[in-house]
Design a protein around this motif. Structure first.
Motif, mmCIF file in Angstrom:
data_model
loop_
_atom_site.group_PDB
_atom_site.id
_atom_site.type_symbol
_atom_site.label_atom_id
_atom_site.label_comp_id
_atom_site.label_asym_id
_atom_site.label_seq_id
_atom_site.Cartn_x
_atom_site.Cartn_y
_atom_site.Cartn_z
ATOM 1 N N GLY A 86 3.870 16.591 -12.458
ATOM 2 C CA GLY A 86 4.895 17.211 -13.296
ATOM 3 C C GLY A 86 4.373 18.443 -14.019
ATOM 4 O O GLY A 86 5.062 19.462 -14.110
ATOM 5 N N ILE A 87 3.143 18.358 -14.543
ATOM 6 C CA ILE A 87 2.549 19.495 -15.245
ATOM 7 C C ILE A 87 2.391 20.685 -14.302
ATOM 8 O O ILE A 87 2.742 21.828 -14.638
ATOM 9 C CB ILE A 87 1.188 19.107 -15.847
ATOM 10 N N PHE A 97 12.213 20.307 -14.593
ATOM 11 C CA PHE A 97 12.470 21.658 -14.091
ATOM 12 C C PHE A 97 13.287 22.465 -15.097
ATOM 13 O O PHE A 97 13.035 23.665 -15.292
ATOM 14 C CB PHE A 97 13.206 21.588 -12.753
ATOM 15 N N GLY A 98 14.263 21.817 -15.717
ATOM 16 C CA GLY A 98 15.103 22.516 -16.689
ATOM 17 C C GLY A 98 14.307 23.023 -17.881
ATOM 18 O O GLY A 98 14.511 24.152 -18.350
ATOM 19 N N ILE A 99 13.388 22.202 -18.382
ATOM 20 C CA ILE A 99 12.545 22.616 -19.507
ATOM 21 C C ILE A 99 11.680 23.805 -19.111
ATOM 22 O O ILE A 99 11.522 24.767 -19.872
ATOM 23 C CB ILE A 99 11.674 21.438 -19.982
ATOM 24 N N ALA A 100 11.108 23.753 -17.906
ATOM 25 C CA ALA A 100 10.264 24.858 -17.436
ATOM 26 C C ALA A 100 11.079 26.143 -17.293
ATOM 27 O O ALA A 100 10.608 27.232 -17.679
ATOM 28 C CB ALA A 100 9.615 24.493 -16.111
ATOM 29 N N VAL A 101 12.275 26.031 -16.758
ATOM 30 C CA VAL A 101 13.135 27.208 -16.576
ATOM 31 C C VAL A 101 13.520 27.807 -17.930
ATOM 32 O O VAL A 101 13.425 29.031 -18.145
ATOM 33 C CB VAL A 101 14.395 26.845 -15.771
ATOM 34 N N MET A 102 13.967 26.969 -18.859
ATOM 35 C CA MET A 102 14.380 27.459 -20.173
ATOM 36 C C MET A 102 13.209 28.083 -20.939
ATOM 37 O O MET A 102 13.371 29.094 -21.619
ATOM 38 C CB MET A 102 14.991 26.319 -20.992
ATOM 39 N N THR A 103 12.024 27.472 -20.802
ATOM 40 C CA THR A 103 10.845 28.030 -21.470
ATOM 41 C C THR A 103 10.522 29.407 -20.916
ATOM 42 O O THR A 103 10.220 30.349 -21.666
ATOM 43 C CB THR A 103 9.633 27.097 -21.299
ATOM 44 N N GLY A 104 10.580 29.544 -19.581
ATOM 45 C CA GLY A 104 10.328 30.837 -18.960
ATOM 46 C C GLY A 104 11.317 31.891 -19.414
ATOM 47 O O GLY A 104 10.941 33.047 -19.685
ATOM 48 N N ILE A 105 12.602 31.511 -19.507
ATOM 49 C CA ILE A 105 13.638 32.461 -19.941
ATOM 50 C C ILE A 105 13.405 32.886 -21.392
ATOM 51 O O ILE A 105 13.505 34.069 -21.729
ATOM 52 C CB ILE A 105 15.036 31.835 -19.779
ATOM 53 N N PRO A 116 0.805 -1.219 0.000
ATOM 54 C CA PRO A 116 0.000 0.000 0.000
ATOM 55 C C PRO A 116 0.834 1.262 0.000
ATOM 56 O O PRO A 116 0.425 2.287 -0.536
ATOM 57 C CB PRO A 116 -0.807 -0.116 1.305
ATOM 58 N N GLN A 117 2.061 1.209 0.579
ATOM 59 C CA GLN A 117 2.888 2.410 0.656
ATOM 60 C C GLN A 117 3.420 2.828 -0.714
ATOM 61 O O GLN A 117 3.805 3.971 -0.903
ATOM 62 C CB GLN A 117 4.070 2.183 1.606
ATOM 63 N N THR A 118 3.490 1.868 -1.669
ATOM 64 C CA THR A 118 4.076 2.194 -2.968
ATOM 65 C C THR A 118 3.021 2.384 -4.043
ATOM 66 O O THR A 118 3.350 2.683 -5.172
ATOM 67 C CB THR A 118 5.039 1.066 -3.406
ATOM 68 N N GLU A 119 1.759 2.195 -3.708
ATOM 69 C CA GLU A 119 0.706 2.400 -4.678
ATOM 70 C C GLU A 119 0.519 3.902 -4.905
ATOM 71 O O GLU A 119 0.705 4.716 -4.006
ATOM 72 C CB GLU A 119 -0.600 1.772 -4.200
ATOM 73 N N SER A 120 0.116 4.270 -6.126
ATOM 74 C CA SER A 120 -0.095 5.682 -6.429
ATOM 75 C C SER A 120 -1.348 5.845 -7.276
ATOM 76 O O SER A 120 -1.848 4.887 -7.870
ATOM 77 C CB SER A 120 1.118 6.262 -7.164
ATOM 78 N N LEU A 121 -1.841 7.070 -7.347
ATOM 79 C CA LEU A 121 -3.017 7.362 -8.145
ATOM 80 C C LEU A 121 -2.687 7.269 -9.628
ATOM 81 O O LEU A 121 -1.555 7.499 -10.046
ATOM 82 C CB LEU A 121 -3.522 8.775 -7.825
ATOM 83 N N ALA A 122 -3.703 6.937 -10.431
ATOM 84 C CA ALA A 122 -3.506 6.830 -11.873
ATOM 85 C C ALA A 122 -3.101 8.182 -12.460
ATOM 86 O O ALA A 122 -3.755 9.198 -12.206
ATOM 87 C CB ALA A 122 -4.799 6.330 -12.528
ATOM 88 N N ASN A 123 -1.991 8.177 -13.225
ATOM 89 C CA ASN A 123 -1.494 9.384 -13.899
ATOM 90 C C ASN A 123 -1.112 10.509 -12.935
ATOM 91 O O ASN A 123 -0.992 11.672 -13.352
ATOM 92 C CB ASN A 123 -2.535 9.918 -14.892
ATOM 93 N N ALA A 124 -0.925 10.170 -11.645
ATOM 94 C CA ALA A 124 -0.591 11.210 -10.665
ATOM 95 C C ALA A 124 0.736 11.879 -11.014
ATOM 96 O O ALA A 124 0.859 13.110 -10.942
ATOM 97 C CB ALA A 124 -0.524 10.607 -9.265
#
Length: 232
Positions: free
Chosen positions: A166-167, A220-228, A153-161
């Motif tokens: 990330g988005i 994070f790198g993609i987000a930073v470069m896009t912002g710049i 149970p500790q390693t289960e996660s929500l679908a597409n979480a």
């Protein structure tokens, strides 16, 4: 700016308004897939909507027509082991077509569209959502670790979480940079480190930890470069 509007239409049509079920059907049926033609029409409609000028129908037709040809070629020649390569080839060709049409229009000084900072921000925000998710996934696909015995149970996660986390992360980082609050980026990285990497350490999965770390840094790198780039 014409280029920004065409890129925005491409991002919306290729990623936001194209469900995975359409992609699967196209890969299976190829030229017989109705979704291939619907996908092409959506690109045409989006461009017409953003240009908002019936006299510019030829631009929408040229981009949508080239999009159909490029997608069909990818579907015909793509193999399971070359899927990642064809993804990047496909996207590069689409961008080159858009750039070529933009240069053609500017050469004759049609002055179709004024430069708009708002459009740049919108295009950047769209890119750091689903397009960036797929790009990161493709970049790290060769390192996907095998993770057996992760059924507790500790390693289960929500679908597409992970996808939606990330988005949201990239959107927040993008917004922080656009509004000149770089300290917010540091806060996001610290928060991600506390909540994510502590769980991975407890799981004692070194390969999985490295895989997630690479994906996180790329994201994070993609987000930073896009912002710049948007602020240039």
């Amino acid at each position: 700016m014409l280029f920004i509007k065409l890129i925005l239409a491409h991002l919306l049509g290729d990623f936001i308004f194209q469900p995975n079920s359409w992609v699967a059907d196209k890969e299976r049926e190829k030229a017989k897939s109705l979704y291939l033609y619907l996908h092409t029409f959506i690109h045409f409609a989006l461009i017409m909507l953003l240009l908002w000028d019936l006299h510019l129908w030829w631009i929408a037709a040229a981009v949508a027509g080239s999009h159909f040809i490029i997608d069909l070629a990818k579907l015909q020649y793509q193999k399971p082991n070359t899927r990642k390569n064809w993804f990047f080839i496909d996207q590069l060709l689409h961008v080159l077509v858009i750039a070529g049409i933009t240069l053609y229009v500017m050469k004759f000084d049609f002055s179709l569209i004024d430069n708009s900072d708002l459009l740049k921000v919108i295009a950047g925000a769209v890119f750091v959502t689903v397009p960036a998710s797929i790009t990161v996934k493709m970049l790290i696909s060769g390192w996907t670790p095998v993770t057996p015995n992760l059924t507790s149970p500790q390693t289960e996660s929500l679908a597409n979480a992970g996808k939606y986390i990330g988005i949201l992360e990239r959107l927040l980082v993008f917004i922080f940079i656009v509004v000149n609050h770089w300290e917010g980026v540091g806060f996001m990285i610290a928060a991600k480190s506390v909540f994510r990497f502590s769980d991975l350490a407890e799981a004692k999965q070194r390969k999985l930890t490295e895989y997630v770390l690479i994906g996180t840094l790329l994201s994070f790198g993609i987000a930073v470069m896009t912002g710049i780039l948007v602020k240039i």
